[in-house]
Enzyme design. Structure first.
Site, PDB file in Angstrom:
ATOM      1  N   GLU A  67      -4.743  47.814  45.462  1.00 55.71           N
ATOM      2  CA  GLU A  67      -4.792  46.370  45.195  1.00 55.71           C
ATOM      3  C   GLU A  67      -3.479  45.816  44.631  1.00 55.71           C
ATOM      4  OE1 GLU A  67      -6.417  48.731  43.556  1.00 55.71           O
ATOM      5  OE2 GLU A  67      -6.833  48.236  41.468  1.00 55.71           O
TER       6      GLU A  67
ATOM      7  N   HIS B  48      -3.854  52.749  43.291  1.00 54.15           N
ATOM      8  CA  HIS B  48      -4.478  51.411  43.251  1.00 54.15           C
ATOM      9  C   HIS B  48      -3.897  50.557  44.370  1.00 54.15           C
ATOM     10  CE1 HIS B  48      -6.708  51.529  39.438  1.00 54.15           C
ATOM     11  NE2 HIS B  48      -5.808  52.402  39.078  1.00 54.15           N
TER      12      HIS B  48
ATOM     13  N   CYS C 197      -9.159  55.102  42.503  1.00 56.47           N
ATOM     14  CA  CYS C 197      -8.797  55.831  41.284  1.00 56.47           C
ATOM     15  C   CYS C 197     -10.016  56.563  40.720  1.00 56.47           C
ATOM     16  CB  CYS C 197      -8.140  54.876  40.289  1.00 56.47           C
ATOM     17  SG  CYS C 197      -7.022  55.738  39.186  1.00 56.47           S
TER      18      CYS C 197
HETATM   19  N1  GLN Z   1      -9.926  57.387  33.966  1.00 62.88           N
HETATM   20  C1  GLN Z   1      -9.294  57.929  35.106  1.00 62.88           C
HETATM   21  C2  GLN Z   1      -7.945  58.550  34.762  1.00 62.88           C
HETATM   22  O1  GLN Z   1      -7.378  58.248  33.753  1.00 62.88           O
HETATM   23  C3  GLN Z   1      -9.140  56.897  36.200  1.00 62.88           C
HETATM   24  C4  GLN Z   1      -8.230  55.778  35.828  1.00 62.88           C
HETATM   25  C5  GLN Z   1      -8.352  54.584  36.761  1.00 62.88           C
HETATM   26  O2  GLN Z   1      -9.343  54.442  37.464  1.00 62.88           O
HETATM   27  N2  GLN Z   1      -7.383  53.704  36.713  1.00 62.88           N
HETATM   28  O3  GLN Z   1      -7.423  59.338  35.520  1.00 62.88           O
END
Ligand code: GLN
Length: 538
Positions: free
Chosen positions: A515, A513, A378
């Site tokens: 995970e 994600h 992410c």
């Molecule tokens: N802050 C980033 C976004 O909002 C990444 C979010 C994250 O890593 N879950 O896109």
């Protein structure tokens, strides 16, 4: 007809009620039964989405995009299932529905009260989560005696009253403290918490006793007698070397008899594969060091799914994962080599806000230049693009608009409109409130042929992974990046889902994600490959 197991907690919190519930569910599931789980959170927040990770640990995202309690993650990891928004609810949600219905005139002029209206709403939600299953395990958050837990206790009592005796079971998780000065284990706090439960009208059928010392037989007898529970319903639960060992320990402690007697069923769990995996976690053959670069390192609970996913990969590769927790702000102070220099692989986890971002960029640069296996998740992917733009493409002012809304090269940007999971158009601007404006839940992506992503996932055209973010990689820079050696290895309806670097043995960034879909028995493909690369690097 579904059978219910209600799990309550006594004496104090953090006794591992979630792991206890998931372990019992695992035993039933491995016995061939259809099992689901439900977590009830008595707090007033509608969901934990807006709570600080420092306060509440990780926010777990379900496939259907609900932001839920981290116990839902444990449930999925143990019973190898995909749960949904239905499997976690809070007091906030219950009151929201009751008040909405009242405003719409749905109660036909009645006075709305906790009993029956709020309790009925709770019961309906429990029943709705049970449909289609042989068993539903319901874990009630908090501790017996909490004021906010009372309506839920009443709902449990009523369901127990309404159903045949062999359809509901109450399990109470309690603490038997060891008083070192007296050299004694004490049962009094447990007796009191069971008395509190009985005052509400619930006599538990089983006690799961958290203890640091083995429980002698006479103490078990005393507990059984004073709490009005059968002797074989007093189950010892010592600290385990791995959470995944708990179902095996329960079986060893004789949990099968009281459960099968109570429900009048035969239980023969097949724990063969599970035991092998647990053996690999506890006594692994190999060892790797993975640098975990993040910012909430004081509270590792906020990265629960990711550390568990690493454990799953390790279990399948018979490898111990030593996580080297690296504070990205320390990298800013002393440099990447000093902090992550002797790691077999580097992981930059997701995150929000600008703190520690420079350190993460340094870590990414280090992984890229020194050809260390890298996985960016992410924010970890978004920053891989920023780093590449700045240091390879020479776009010095490349940034995410999260950190500089006026960035000259907004390589990570905010798309104002996107079609959400349910097909509805969503609007996102800088003014949008945080809650409710993120891309949440499962979205499809297509891995590009010949990439590490494709090698990890396999030959299907489309795969699904879960999201929780507001910003996206800006496709305007796609061509430039590709020309300069960055591969866009996964895409989803025009959105960039994954990137890699051409002349690097294994450098992968994913917008999703991974995970959240890793389970002990079925590890996530990209995390498994990442750990495998780390083992090659030792
Ligand atoms: N802050 C980033 C976004 O909002 C990444 C979010 C994250 O890593 N879950 O896109």
């Amino acid at each position: 007809m579904t059978k219910f197991i209600f799990v309550t907690g006594g004496v104090l919190s953090s006794l591992g009620k979630g792991i206890t519930s998931a372990s019992i569910a695992t035993i039933l599931k491995q016995s061939g039964l259809k099992v689901s789980m439900l977590k009830i959170d008595p707090y007033l927040n509608v969901d934990p989405g807006t709570m600080s990770p420092l306060e509440h640990g990780e926010v777990f995202v379900t496939a259907d995009g609900a932001e839920t309690d981290l116990d839902i993650g444990h449930y999925e990891r143990f019973i190898d299932a995909t749960l949904s928004a239905k499997n976690n609810f809070t007091t906030g949600q219950v009151y929201q529905s009751v008040i909405k219905r009242e405003r719409e005139g749905g109660y036909l002029g009645k006075t709305i009260q906790v009993i029956p209206h709020v309790v009925d709403e709770i019961k309906n939600r429990i029943i709705s989560a049970s449909e289609g299953y042989d068993f539903l395990i319901v874990e009630l958050g908090g501790t017996v005696g909490d004021i906010e837990g009372l309506p839920f206790m009443e709902a449990i009592r009523e369901i127990r009253h309404e159903l045949p005796k062999t359809n509901t079971m109450n399990i109470h998780v309690t603490l038997i403290p060891y008083i070192a000065a007296a050299g004694e284990l004490k049962t009094k706090p447990s007796q009191h918490s069971v008395q509190e439960l009985r005052r509400i009208g619930i006599t538990p059928h089983m006690l799961v006793c958290r203890t640091e010392q083995p429980l002698p037989k006479d103490l078990k007898r005393k507990l059984a007698m004073s709490c009005d529970i059968e002797y074989d319903g007093v189950i010892e639960c010592g600290d385990a070397a791995s959470i995944y060992q708990v179902p095996l320990n329960f079986i060893k402690e004789g949990i099968l008899n009281p459960v099968s007697n109570h429900f009048n069923i035969k239980l023969k769990p097949n724990m063969e594969k599970w035991s092998t995996l647990v053996k690999h976690i506890i006594l692994p053959q190999n060892e790797v060091n993975i640098a975990f670069v993040g910012k909430y390192l004081d509270l590792k609970e906020s990265y629960k799914s990711l550390t568990e996913a690493l454990t799953h990969a390790g279990a399948h590769l018979n490898t111990k994962i030593n996580i080297n927790w690296c504070d990205s702000e320390r990298i800013e102070d002393v440099g990447a080599y000093e902090v992550i220099g002797n790691s077999d692989a580097i992981l930059v986890a997701g995150g929000f806000g600008h703190r520690g971002v420079l350190g993460k960029l340094d870590a990414i640069k280090y992984a890229r230049e020194n050809k260390v296996p890298y996985l960016g998740i992410c924010l970890g992917m978004q920053l891989s693009i920023v780093e590449y733009c700045r240091n390879v493409l020479g776009l010095e002012e490349a940034n995410s608009v999260e950190f500089n809304p006026e960035a000259k090269d907004p390589v990570i940007y905010l798309i104002d409109e996107f079609i959400d999971q349910s097909g509805e158009k969503q609007l996102r601007t800088h003014e949008s409130p945080m809650g409710g404006t993120m891309r949440l839940g499962e979205y499809p992506f297509t891995p590009k042929t010949g990439t590490n992503l494709k090698k990890a996932y396999g030959n299907e055209e489309v795969y699904y992974e879960r999201h929780r973010h507001r910003y996206e990689a800006n496709p305007k820079y796609k061509e430039m990046l590709e020309k300069a050696g960055m591969i866009i290895s996964g895409e989803s309806n025009g959105l960039i889902e994954a990137v890699e670097i051409k002349d690097h043995p294994w450098f992968v960034g994913v917008q999703f994600h991974p995970e959240f879909t890793s389970h002990l028995e079925t590890p996530n493909p990209i995390i498994l490959k990442f750990v495998e690369q780390a083992t090659k690097n030792i």
